[in-house]
Design a protein around this motif. Structure first.
Motif, PDB file in Angstrom:
ATOM      1  N   GLU A  37      35.934  47.690  90.639  1.00 23.77           N
ATOM      2  CA  GLU A  37      37.016  47.708  89.641  1.00 23.77           C
ATOM      3  C   GLU A  37      36.449  47.824  88.224  1.00 23.77           C
ATOM      4  OE1 GLU A  37      38.987  44.137  88.408  1.00 23.77           O
ATOM      5  OE2 GLU A  37      40.929  44.951  88.925  1.00 23.77           O
ATOM      6  N   LYS A  38      35.372  47.114  87.997  1.00 17.28           N
ATOM      7  CA  LYS A  38      34.754  47.137  86.660  1.00 17.28           C
ATOM      8  C   LYS A  38      34.253  48.545  86.315  1.00 17.28           C
ATOM      9  CE  LYS A  38      30.912  45.021  84.202  1.00 17.28           C
ATOM     10  NZ  LYS A  38      29.600  44.471  84.498  1.00 17.28           N
ATOM     11  N   LYS A  39      33.688  49.206  87.318  1.00 16.37           N
ATOM     12  CA  LYS A  39      33.101  50.528  87.037  1.00 16.37           C
ATOM     13  C   LYS A  39      34.137  51.655  87.054  1.00 16.37           C
ATOM     14  CE  LYS A  39      28.928  49.131  86.474  1.00 16.37           C
ATOM     15  NZ  LYS A  39      27.752  49.025  87.309  1.00 16.37           N
ATOM     16  N   LEU A  40      35.147  51.521  87.937  1.00 18.97           N
ATOM     17  CA  LEU A  40      36.054  52.663  88.151  1.00 18.97           C
ATOM     18  C   LEU A  40      37.509  52.430  87.744  1.00 18.97           C
ATOM     19  CD1 LEU A  40      34.829  53.953  91.640  1.00 18.97           C
ATOM     20  CD2 LEU A  40      34.094  54.708  89.399  1.00 18.97           C
ATOM     21  N   GLY A  41      37.864  51.191  87.429  1.00 18.56           N
ATOM     22  CA  GLY A  41      39.254  50.926  87.034  1.00 18.56           C
ATOM     23  C   GLY A  41      40.176  50.797  88.244  1.00 18.56           C
ATOM     24  N   PRO A  42      41.457  51.193  88.102  1.00 18.86           N
ATOM     25  CA  PRO A  42      42.464  50.906  89.148  1.00 18.86           C
ATOM     26  C   PRO A  42      42.418  51.872  90.342  1.00 18.86           C
ATOM     27  CG  PRO A  42      43.504  51.963  87.272  1.00 18.86           C
ATOM     28  CD  PRO A  42      42.057  51.847  86.921  1.00 18.86           C
ATOM     29  N   VAL A  43      41.343  51.802  91.109  1.00 22.34           N
ATOM     30  CA  VAL A  43      41.168  52.739  92.238  1.00 22.34           C
ATOM     31  C   VAL A  43      41.314  52.049  93.597  1.00 22.34           C
ATOM     32  CG1 VAL A  43      39.623  54.284  90.971  1.00 22.34           C
ATOM     33  CG2 VAL A  43      38.665  52.352  92.233  1.00 22.34           C
ATOM     34  N   LEU A  44      41.642  50.757  93.589  1.00 25.47           N
ATOM     35  CA  LEU A  44      41.662  50.014  94.855  1.00 25.47           C
ATOM     36  C   LEU A  44      42.960  50.250  95.627  1.00 25.47           C
ATOM     37  CD1 LEU A  44      40.334  46.610  93.458  1.00 25.47           C
ATOM     38  CD2 LEU A  44      38.987  48.458  94.487  1.00 25.47           C
ATOM     39  N   ASN A  45      42.868  50.006  96.920  1.00 26.41           N
ATOM     40  CA  ASN A  45      44.021  50.152  97.789  1.00 26.41           C
ATOM     41  C   ASN A  45      44.908  48.894  97.742  1.00 26.41           C
ATOM     42  OD1 ASN A  45      45.685  50.577  99.973  1.00 26.41           O
ATOM     43  ND2 ASN A  45      44.128  50.037 101.487  1.00 26.41           N
ATOM     44  N   THR A  46      45.327  48.509  96.522  1.00 31.00           N
ATOM     45  CA  THR A  46      46.211  47.349  96.356  1.00 31.00           C
ATOM     46  C   THR A  46      47.454  47.823  95.589  1.00 31.00           C
ATOM     47  OG1 THR A  46      45.266  46.780  94.203  1.00 31.00           O
ATOM     48  CG2 THR A  46      44.227  45.763  96.118  1.00 31.00           C
ATOM     49  N   GLU A  47      48.428  46.944  95.433  1.00 30.93           N
ATOM     50  CA  GLU A  47      49.675  47.293  94.734  1.00 30.93           C
ATOM     51  C   GLU A  47      49.428  47.906  93.360  1.00 30.93           C
ATOM     52  OE1 GLU A  47      52.301  43.924  94.114  1.00 30.93           O
ATOM     53  OE2 GLU A  47      52.437  43.686  96.291  1.00 30.93           O
ATOM     54  N   THR A  48      48.454  47.318  92.652  1.00 29.50           N
ATOM     55  CA  THR A  48      48.211  47.730  91.267  1.00 29.50           C
ATOM     56  C   THR A  48      46.991  48.633  91.132  1.00 29.50           C
ATOM     57  OG1 THR A  48      46.847  45.774  91.034  1.00 29.50           O
ATOM     58  CG2 THR A  48      49.150  45.559  90.353  1.00 29.50           C
ATOM     59  N   GLY A  49      46.244  48.773  92.210  1.00 28.24           N
ATOM     60  CA  GLY A  49      44.973  49.500  92.126  1.00 28.24           C
ATOM     61  C   GLY A  49      43.850  48.598  91.650  1.00 28.24           C
ATOM     62  N   ARG A  50      44.237  47.392  91.199  1.00 28.80           N
ATOM     63  CA  ARG A  50      43.248  46.424  90.709  1.00 28.80           C
ATOM     64  C   ARG A  50      43.234  45.197  91.615  1.00 28.80           C
ATOM     65  NH1 ARG A  50      41.128  47.475  85.903  1.00 28.80           N
ATOM     66  NH2 ARG A  50      42.126  49.044  84.591  1.00 28.80           N
ATOM     67  N   ILE A  51      42.324  44.264  91.342  1.00 28.50           N
ATOM     68  CA  ILE A  51      42.318  42.988  92.062  1.00 28.50           C
ATOM     69  C   ILE A  51      43.550  42.217  91.606  1.00 28.50           C
ATOM     70  CG2 ILE A  51      41.113  40.775  92.297  1.00 28.50           C
ATOM     71  CD1 ILE A  51      38.483  42.433  91.790  1.00 28.50           C
ATOM     72  N   VAL A  52      44.384  41.809  92.569  1.00 28.46           N
ATOM     73  CA  VAL A  52      45.649  41.166  92.188  1.00 28.46           C
ATOM     74  C   VAL A  52      45.407  39.701  91.794  1.00 28.46           C
ATOM     75  CG1 VAL A  52      48.014  40.684  92.917  1.00 28.46           C
ATOM     76  CG2 VAL A  52      46.861  42.760  93.721  1.00 28.46           C
ATOM     77  N   GLY A  53      44.482  39.018  92.502  1.00 31.41           N
ATOM     78  CA  GLY A  53      44.171  37.617  92.162  1.00 31.41           C
ATOM     79  C   GLY A  53      44.847  36.646  93.109  1.00 31.41           C
ATOM     80  N   GLU A  54      44.089  35.589  93.437  1.00 26.29           N
ATOM     81  CA  GLU A  54      44.539  34.609  94.424  1.00 26.29           C
ATOM     82  C   GLU A  54      45.753  33.811  93.940  1.00 26.29           C
ATOM     83  OE1 GLU A  54      41.077  32.252  95.747  1.00 26.29           O
ATOM     84  OE2 GLU A  54      42.366  30.546  95.323  1.00 26.29           O
ATOM     85  N   LYS A  55      46.656  33.508  94.879  1.00 25.59           N
ATOM     86  CA  LYS A  55      47.822  32.660  94.565  1.00 25.59           C
ATOM     87  C   LYS A  55      47.487  31.198  94.899  1.00 25.59           C
ATOM     88  CE  LYS A  55      51.845  35.679  94.978  1.00 25.59           C
ATOM     89  NZ  LYS A  55      51.587  36.792  95.909  1.00 25.59           N
ATOM     90  N   PRO A  56      48.392  30.245  94.534  1.00 21.85           N
ATOM     91  CA  PRO A  56      48.089  28.827  94.830  1.00 21.85           C
ATOM     92  C   PRO A  56      48.060  28.495  96.322  1.00 21.85           C
ATOM     93  CG  PRO A  56      50.206  29.055  93.701  1.00 21.85           C
ATOM     94  CD  PRO A  56      49.602  30.405  93.732  1.00 21.85           C
ATOM     95  N   MET A  57      48.029  27.228  96.633  1.00 23.60           N
ATOM     96  CA  MET A  57      47.874  26.773  98.024  1.00 23.60           C
ATOM     97  C   MET A  57      49.175  26.907  98.813  1.00 23.60           C
ATOM     98  SD  MET A  57      45.589  25.056  99.937  1.00 23.60           S
ATOM     99  CE  MET A  57      44.548  23.947  98.995  1.00 23.60           C
TER     100      MET A  57
END
Ligand code: 48H
Ligand code: FE2
Length: 258
Positions: free
Chosen positions: A179-199
């Motif tokens: 993500e740092k090198k290429l930006g929003p290229v991931l196979n996720t909703e946003t193309g970026r790391i979405v981030g962990e939710k709570p418990m």
């Protein structure tokens, strides 16, 4: 027998170098030696693939050693127990569908079985970057953890690999590097790391299996890293999802390698 210190040194250096060179061209490189990474490595090595795991710390086992809040027990549910049974890790039933295992026994047994199945584990090596050619991952960039800790500028080395598994836990470090090198290229909703939710144990455990998969061409994500990348809940010290995710990623990559 008279012991020669230099012979001991030469034995260590030559054997290590031989194995490192032998592992510069892999079918699968695994980043991180927590429960998901070790499990993935076990199943892939058992199938005869060339697979090595790189762990940045001195010991593998990741977040499992401390159980929950340093009470060194972990919990698995029925499906997770089946994997522990396969590894011959003792479990004790606790109420209906909960099983308790000793964290130390689980890690040492998983690690032992994985090594004996042919998984090569390199500790003290940090995966700091990836190789991307023609929009596909084709290797990892490695360096001594000590170099990173000392913040000394030493250039890394490269290991070629057909597939890479990010099993680095909450920090999802390999995906982060993409993500740092290429930006929003991931196979996720946003193309970026979405981030962990709570418990939320139940949702987190279900999601980790679903999230286990290819996040960028030839880069797979497993274990807690999968929930961080896709934005799912954490689950606390229940480890069935980690084991099942490790097994699932091994199966997915196996299909690609056959
Ligand atoms: C090499 C690296 C790098 C790097 C990190 O955290 P882990 O145990 O990961 P999982 O996904 O197998 O298991 C997660 C589990 O331990 C956990 O934290 C759970 C279930 N949490 C739930 C909750 O609610 O908190 O292991 C990851 C390993 C560690 O040993 C790291 O040192 C290692 O990866 N690592 N190795 N290169 N760049 N980054
Ligand atoms: Fe955790």
């Amino acid at each position: 027998m008279v012991l020669n210190e230099v012979t001991i040194s030469k034995a260590i250096i030559s054997k290590y170098m031989e194995e490192l060179i032998d592992n510069t061209n892999l079918d699968v490189a695994i980043a991180g030696g927590g429960p998901s990474g070790i499990t993935a490595g076990y199943y892939l090595a058992k199938e005869g693939f060339k697979v090595a795991l790189f762990e940045k710390r001195v010991s593998i086992g990741g977040g499992a050693w401390g159980g929950g809040m340093m009470f060194n027990k972990i919990v698995v549910q029925e499906e997770g127990k089946k994997i522990l049974d396969e590894f011959d890790v003792n479990t004790e039933r606790y109420e209906n569908n909960y099983y308790v295992a000793d964290a130390i026994e689980m890690i040492t047994t998983l690690a032992s079985k994985a090594c004996k199945s042919g998984l090569k584990i390199f500790n003290l090596i940090n995966i700091e970057d990836i190789v991307i050619k023609n929009k596909k991952i084709s290797g990892i960039v490695v360096n001594w953890t000590a170099a990173e800790m000392a913040k000394i500028h030493v250039d890394p080395l490269v290991i070629k690999s057909k597939f890479v598994i990010d099993a680095t836990g909450h920090d999802c470090e390999v995906v982060k590097a993409v993500e740092k090198k290429l930006g929003p290229v991931l196979n996720t909703e946003t193309g970026r790391i979405v981030g962990e939710k709570p418990m939320w144990a139940e949702k987190g455990e279900k999601a980790v299996i679903k999230n286990t998969g290819e996040v960028y061409p030839n880069l797979y994500v497993a274990g807690m890293a999968a929930n961080s990348v896709y934005g799912s809940y954490r689950m606390g010290p229940i480890f069935g999802g980690m084991l099942l995710s490790g097994k699932k990623v091994a199966e997915l990559i196996r299909e690609r390698l056959l």
